[in-house]
Design an enzyme around this catalytic site. Structure first.
Site: not given
Ligand code: NDP
Length: 321
Positions: A54, A59, A87, A120
Site C-alpha cells: 500500500d 507519501y 492513491k 485518498h
Molecule cells: P501502523 O498502525 O501500521 O503503525 C506503524 C508503527 O508501528 C510504526 O511506528 C512502526 O515502527 C510500528 N510497528 C510496526 N510493527 C510493529 C510491531 N510488530 N511491534 C511494534 N511496533 C510496530 O501505522 P500507519 O499509520 O503507518 O498505517 C499503516 C499504513 O496504512 C500506512 O503506512 C499507509 O500505507 C496506510 N495509511 C493510509 C491512510 C489513508 O489516509 N488512506 C492514512 C494512514 C495510513 P517501525 O517502522 O519502526 O517498525
C-alpha cells in the site's frame, strides 16, 4: 524464498472483492517509511511472503517502492501475484487530473497497471496548499466527474479496482447514487482504539471490502496499542506479539490490514497471523476497549477554523462520529 511464495496462496490469506478479484489480507504500509522503503518492500515480498503493498503519491516514496517491486520481480515474484495499491492525492482530485496522476504513479512505480486506485481523501485541495489550508485552498469538488474518470481507467485495464478512503456514510451514499462501477474497497483508520463500526457496517451493507489503515495505532502521535493492557493480556495468553494480535483482530473483523514497518523482524512478525485465531471471548474484549478516538482526524490537512469550508474536525467527518 520459494516457500514464502507457496504459502501465501492459501485461501485465508485473501478476501474477495465485489469485482471478483482478490485482495491479500495483509499488506505492507509505506507511509513514513523513511529513505529506504525499497528494502522494506523487497523484504516484505521476497522474505516474508507479502503480496500487497500500500502506498500513495502523497507519501513521496513511489520511486523507492518501485525499486523494491522491481527487485522482488527480479527475484522471481510475478507481477500478477502482487497487489499494488496507490492513491489519488487531493490536489489531483479533479476530472482533468485523474489520468495524469495515474500515469505518474505507473511511471514512478514502474508498473503498467495498478491493482487498486483509491481516492485518498474526499477533499479537493489547491496544488501546494498549506497545512492547515489557507483561505481559498480547499476547492470545490466534482466527485461525479472524478469517479467517471476513475471508471474509465478500469475499462482500459490500467487499474483493476477503484475505491475510496476516509469517506463518511454520507459521502459514500452520495457516491453510490452515480457510481456505475462500485468502489471495491474503502480504506479507513481502524484498530481497537477506533473501531469505526459505522463505516464498517455501511461498507458491508454495500458489499464493499474494508482495509484497515493504521491497524497498530499508527506512528508519531498515534495511539500506543502495542502496550495497551488488553492487547498485552491477549498476546500473552495466545503466545503471540501485540502486533500480531492487532493485525489478526482486523482480519477476524473481515477487513484486510496494512501494518507499516521498516524493520525486517517486525515485517515478518506482522504477517504471522494465519493458522490461528483470537478466541471469541478475547476478540469481544478487544472490541470493548474504551476511549474510542481517531488518530488521523484530518485537522491539519483540511480544517480552516476561520475561513472554512471545513471549520472543524466534525465537519471533516460530516458530524457522524
Ligand atoms: P501502523 O498502525 O501500521 O503503525 C506503524 C508503527 O508501528 C510504526 O511506528 C512502526 O515502527 C510500528 N510497528 C510496526 N510493527 C510493529 C510491531 N510488530 N511491534 C511494534 N511496533 C510496530 O501505522 P500507519 O499509520 O503507518 O498505517 C499503516 C499504513 O496504512 C500506512 O503506512 C499507509 O500505507 C496506510 N495509511 C493510509 C491512510 C489513508 O489516509 N488512506 C492514512 C494512514 C495510513 P517501525 O517502522 O519502526 O517498525
Amino acid at each position: 524464498m520459494a516457500q514464502a511464495a507457496m504459502t501465501v496462496q492459501d485461501e485465508e490469506h485473501y478476501f474477495t472483492l465485489v469485482s471478483g478479484h482478490r485482495i491479500p489480507a495483509v499488506g505492507l504500509g509505506t507511509w513514513r517509511s523513511g529513505s529506504w522503503p525499497d528494502d522494506s518492500v523487497f523484504t516484505a515480498i521476497v522474505e516474508a511472503g507479502y503480496r500487497h503493498i500500500d502506498t500513495a503519491a502523497e507519501y513521496g516514496v513511489h520511486e523507492q517502492v518501485g525499486f523494491g517491486l522491481q527487485a522482488a520481480m527480479k527475484a522471481g515474484i510475478r507481477r500478477e501475484d502482487l497487489f499494488i495499491t496507490t492513491k489519488l492525492w487531493c490536489s489531483d482530485l479533479s476530472p482533468d487530473r485523474v489520468r495524469i496522476a495515474l500515469n505518474n504513479a505507473l511511471q514512478e512505480l514502474q508498473v503498467d497497471y495498478l491493482d487498486l486506485f483509491l481516492i485518498h481523501w474526499p477533499f479537493h485541495l489547491k496544488e501546494g496548499a498549506s497545512r492547515p489550508p489557507k483561505e481559498g485552498e480547499v476547492l470545490e469538488l466534482d466527485m461525479e466527474g472524478v469517479w467517471r474518470e476513475m471508471e474509465k481507467l478500469v475499462k482500459e485495464n490500467l487499474v483493476r479496482d477503484i475505491g475510496i478512503s476516509n469517506f463518511t456514510v454520507k459521502k459514500l451514499d452520495n457516491l453510490l447514487r452515480f457510481a456505475q462501477t462500485m468502489p471495491s474497497v474503502c480504506q479507513m483508520e481502524m484498530h481497537p482504539g477506533w473501531r469505526n463500526d459505522k463505516m464498517l457496517e455501511a461498507c458491508r451493507k454495500n458489499g464493499i471490502h474494508v482495509t484497515a489503515y493504521s491497524p497498530l495505532g499508527s506512528s508519531e502521535g498515534g495511539r500506543d496499542l502495542i502496550h495497551d493492557e488488553a492487547i498485552e493480556r491477549v498476546a500473552k495468553k495466545l503466545k503471540k506479539t501485540p502486533g500480531q494480535i492487532l493485525v489478526r483482530w482486523a482480519i477476524q473483523r473481515g477487513t484486510s490490514a496494512i501494518p507499516k514497518s521498516t524493520h525486517s523482524e517486525r515485517i515478518k512478525e506482522n504477517i504471522g497471523v494465519f493458522g490461528w485465531e483470537i478466541p471469541n471471548e478475547d476478540f469481544e474484549a478487544l472490541c470493548r476497549i474504551p476511549n474510542q478516538k481517531r488518530v488521523l482526524s484530518g485537522e491539519d490537512l483540511f480544517v480552516n477554523k476561520e475561513a472554512g469550508p471545513l471549520r472543524s474536525v466534525a465537519d471533516v467527518w460530516d458530524h457522524e462520529d
